[in-house]
Write an enzyme that holds these catalytic residues in place. Structure first.
Site, mmCIF file in Angstrom:
data_model
loop_
_atom_site.group_PDB
_atom_site.id
_atom_site.type_symbol
_atom_site.label_atom_id
_atom_site.label_comp_id
_atom_site.label_asym_id
_atom_site.label_seq_id
_atom_site.Cartn_x
_atom_site.Cartn_y
_atom_site.Cartn_z
ATOM 1 N N HIS A 33 -36.416 39.076 5.156
ATOM 2 C CA HIS A 33 -36.105 38.416 4.006
ATOM 3 C C HIS A 33 -36.614 38.534 2.692
ATOM 4 C CE1 HIS A 33 -34.438 34.969 1.645
ATOM 5 N NE2 HIS A 33 -33.553 34.905 2.632
ATOM 6 N N ASP A 41 -29.986 33.915 9.686
ATOM 7 C CA ASP A 41 -28.644 34.209 10.557
ATOM 8 C C ASP A 41 -28.939 34.795 11.856
ATOM 9 O OD1 ASP A 41 -26.832 34.488 8.524
ATOM 10 O OD2 ASP A 41 -27.680 36.331 7.513
HETATM 11 N N1 ACO Z 1 -35.740 45.290 10.726
HETATM 12 C C1 ACO Z 1 -36.679 46.088 10.667
HETATM 13 N N2 ACO Z 1 -37.494 46.389 9.700
HETATM 14 C C2 ACO Z 1 -37.298 45.587 8.568
HETATM 15 C C3 ACO Z 1 -36.610 44.522 8.550
HETATM 16 C C4 ACO Z 1 -35.516 44.335 9.549
HETATM 17 N N3 ACO Z 1 -34.692 43.517 9.699
HETATM 18 N N4 ACO Z 1 -36.350 44.037 7.225
HETATM 19 C C5 ACO Z 1 -37.365 44.607 6.602
HETATM 20 N N5 ACO Z 1 -38.024 45.536 7.274
HETATM 21 C C6 ACO Z 1 -38.942 46.386 7.008
HETATM 22 C C7 ACO Z 1 -38.476 47.517 6.214
HETATM 23 O O1 ACO Z 1 -37.922 48.555 7.061
HETATM 24 C C8 ACO Z 1 -39.504 47.759 5.252
HETATM 25 O O2 ACO Z 1 -40.287 48.497 5.898
HETATM 26 P P1 ACO Z 1 -41.522 49.706 5.132
HETATM 27 O O3 ACO Z 1 -42.185 49.131 3.993
HETATM 28 O O4 ACO Z 1 -42.106 50.204 6.285
HETATM 29 O O5 ACO Z 1 -40.450 50.628 4.578
HETATM 30 C C9 ACO Z 1 -40.079 46.399 4.840
HETATM 31 O O6 ACO Z 1 -39.911 45.535 6.023
HETATM 32 C C10 ACO Z 1 -39.561 45.793 3.695
HETATM 33 O O7 ACO Z 1 -38.214 45.731 3.917
HETATM 34 P P2 ACO Z 1 -37.207 45.774 2.681
HETATM 35 O O8 ACO Z 1 -35.801 46.201 3.255
HETATM 36 O O9 ACO Z 1 -37.869 46.583 1.500
HETATM 37 O O10 ACO Z 1 -36.985 44.281 2.249
HETATM 38 P P3 ACO Z 1 -36.295 43.607 1.477
HETATM 39 O O11 ACO Z 1 -36.539 42.485 0.703
HETATM 40 O O12 ACO Z 1 -35.739 44.473 0.328
HETATM 41 O O13 ACO Z 1 -34.849 43.274 2.214
HETATM 42 C C11 ACO Z 1 -33.338 42.199 3.785
HETATM 43 C C12 ACO Z 1 -34.615 41.963 2.714
HETATM 44 C C13 ACO Z 1 -32.315 42.924 3.073
HETATM 45 C C14 ACO Z 1 -32.816 40.924 4.286
HETATM 46 C C15 ACO Z 1 -33.998 43.159 4.870
HETATM 47 O O14 ACO Z 1 -34.880 42.298 5.608
HETATM 48 C C16 ACO Z 1 -32.836 43.349 6.024
HETATM 49 O O15 ACO Z 1 -32.188 44.376 5.787
HETATM 50 N N6 ACO Z 1 -32.569 42.336 6.958
HETATM 51 C C17 ACO Z 1 -31.755 42.817 8.222
HETATM 52 C C18 ACO Z 1 -30.204 42.145 7.508
HETATM 53 C C19 ACO Z 1 -30.380 40.707 7.599
HETATM 54 O O16 ACO Z 1 -30.836 40.064 8.397
HETATM 55 N N7 ACO Z 1 -29.862 39.954 6.469
HETATM 56 C C20 ACO Z 1 -29.860 38.447 6.304
HETATM 57 C C21 ACO Z 1 -30.787 38.165 5.230
HETATM 58 S S1 ACO Z 1 -30.848 36.308 5.116
HETATM 59 C C22 ACO Z 1 -29.680 36.066 4.102
HETATM 60 O O17 ACO Z 1 -29.280 36.830 3.207
HETATM 61 C C23 ACO Z 1 -28.603 34.932 4.313
#
Ligand code: ACO
Length: 474
Positions: free
Chosen positions: A348, A404
């Site tokens: 998140h 989710d």
């Molecule tokens: N699975 C694996 N790795 C992850 C995940 C995940 N679900 N989420 C974050 N990471 C990792 C990234 O790869 C990144 O790693 P790195 O630093 O080694 O490159 C680090 O954690 C930071 O991740 P970002 O994507 O930069 O975090 P951001 O804050 O931009 O994204 C988000 C948040 C979009 C929710 C992301 O966690 C994601 O894509 N999750 C999966 C989709 C999801 O479940 N969305 C629902 C969110 S809740 C909502 O909106 C109601």
């Protein structure tokens, strides 16, 4: 085992106690004090960390995993409030009195009747559309039904019904004969509710009345879209049921039990508001141009649909089913991560701790799957995946399950089709979108961030025949 509403209360209570023990419930001073503009803040890409406005609607403490609506802890509201009370609270800042709630519910019940909109919407190939695309379209049509804002009115009595030149009461829907549990096919009965005549007056598409219309009308649209996708007739709303019970009833055709109604209430409450998330921000940006609440909510729906936001709940269920056929959680995860793919339902932008909503939805899924074999098998996979993810990334990257992750399993057990999960999220979030939009408009300033230009300057135009050959379209 026969589940009771008390079992649900116990689950919420213990989730709340655990959350309070883990988080300490301390507000962050820098994010909870009035500010004097302009301010300096450290901003990351995607406006991470940017402060765009002040709000009294809700607070998310991402470091601790704490969610508050208008001063009330989310667990307190889940345990005690109905979704209608929470809508009122978000919009007006206070819990309603008995008389206020009665009037509010009555109004919402009458706004469930959106026959004119449904008639026009069903002229589109709704059964082939993405349900969120259809919902967004329906929201725009609702705007027209409510305010007929775009029409240069030749006479006072010209309304939406007249414009489409149809009698909306002839729209065929299934209806619940009073006292029956299951809907049966009948034509719409006008006597069932006093449904307002929109043509009677012009409504303000920018105010609270529009918000009520959207909160009540969007569930009817979402349910009708779901029914048509399954090859069934839409079901006429039942004004005697609460918003949650009626929504479940219109989706499934069965009047839910008291427990199912309560579960739906809890799900809608948990999804109602969540700070300046992408869809809320999208809704607010649109409102800030002095567009209207319908357009704002339509934009919220569009933004929510993405798999990085509300679209993740449907993806989670698909993912769990994929893992089930793959066989091994660890191996599946290794492969997924090796391919640099995100694991849906984890991580998140704000929460760097366990999402409080998942704290309720996880145990709720556990409760519901006790009598649901398919759900039980998916839940056991989800639990193994959660523990694997937390072992690998909990400490290092602060990745935990988000809202989710478990909601899909809960909706699945409640009989909601997977392709409607994101729409259910949208139904709930309309209250948060509208509350924040209406609050922002009281002190409006158009949103206008800037981008850093990293392109070239000073180029001269090359005639097309002199340009270097490139075969691919960029
Ligand atoms: N699975 C694996 N790795 C992850 C995940 C995940 N679900 N989420 C974050 N990471 C990792 C990234 O790869 C990144 O790693 P790195 O630093 O080694 O490159 C680090 O954690 C930071 O991740 P970002 O994507 O930069 O975090 P951001 O804050 O931009 O994204 C988000 C948040 C979009 C929710 C992301 O966690 C994601 O894509 N999750 C999966 C989709 C999801 O479940 N969305 C629902 C969110 S809740 C909502 O909106 C109601």
């Amino acid at each position: 085992m026969t589940l009771k509403t008390e079992d649900l209360l116990k689950v919420i209570h213990s989730a709340g106690v655990q959350a309070a023990a883990d988080t300490g419930n301390e507000p962050e001073p820098e994010l909870t004090q009035p500010i004097s503009w302009p301010i300096t803040s450290t901003v990351g890409p995607g406006l991470e960390g940017a402060i765009a406005c002040e709000s009294k609607v809700g607070y998310v403490n991402g470091a601790k995993g704490w969610l508050v609506y208008r001063g009330y802890d989310i667990f307190e509201l889940c345990a005690n409030a109905t979704y209608e009370e929470v809508c009122y609270l978000l919009l007006h800042g206070e819990l309603p009195t008995e008389a206020q709630l009665y009037a509010f519910k009555k109004k919402l019940a009458s706004y469930r009747y959106v026959n004119g909109t449904l008639r026009v919407l069903m002229g589109f190939p709704v059964e082939k559309m993405n349900p969120m695309a259809a919902l967004r379209l329906g929201t725009n049509l609702l705007r027209q039904e409510f305010s007929f804002i775009d029409i240069d009115i030749p006479g006072d009595d010209m309304g939406f019904d007249e414009i489409i030149a149809m009698d909306d009461d002839s729209f065929a829907m299934e209806t619940p004969p009073l006292g029956e549990k299951q809907a049966t096919y009948e034509f719409h009965q006008q006597s069932r509710a006093s449904h307002p005549r929109w043509g009677d007056q012009l409504h303000d598409a920018k105010g609270y009345e529009a918000a009520y219309h959207l909160i009540a009308g969007i569930p009817t649209l979402a349910a009708a879209i779901s029914r048509v996708r399954q090859g069934h007739m839409p079901i006429e709303p039942d004004p005697h049921l609460s918003l949650s019970a009626n929504f479940l009833y219109m989706l499934t055709g069965y009047q839910p039990s008291e427990l199912e109604e309560r579960m739906m209430d809890v799900c809608l409450i948990l999804h109602a508001d969540h700070g300046m998330n992408a869809s809320t921000f999208a809704a607010m940006v649109v409102a800030s141009t002095l567009s209207d609440v319908y357009f704002s909510v339509g934009s919220g729906i569009a933004a929510l649909n993405g798999p990085l936001h509300g679209g993740a709940n449907e993806q989670v269920l698909k993912m769990l089913e994929e893992i089930r056929s793959f066989g091994d959680v660890q191996e599946w995860l290794d492969e997924r991560l090796m391919n640099k793919e995100k694991v849906m339902g984890f991580g998140h932008r704000v929460y760097k701790a366990y999402d409080p909503r998942a704290r309720v939805l996880g145990p709720l899924a556990e409760l519901l799957t006790e009598n649901h074999e398919d759900g039980k098998s998916l839940l056991s996979i989800a639990k193994r995946l959660e523990s694997e993810m937390i072992d690998r990334f909990g400490e290092s990257k602060k990745i935990f399950p988000n809202v989710d992750f478990y909601s899909g399993i809960v909706y699945n057990c409640l009989g909601i089709p997977a392709d409607m999960f994101t729409s259910v999220f949208a139904v709930a979030r309309v209250s948060g979108w509208t509350a924040r939009v209406l609050e922002y408009l009281k002190n409006n300033r158009i949103f206008r961030p800037r981008a850093i230009y990293t392109g070239d300057f000073g180029k001269t135009y090359t005639p097309i025949e002199q340009r270097q050959r490139r075969d691919t379209i960029q």
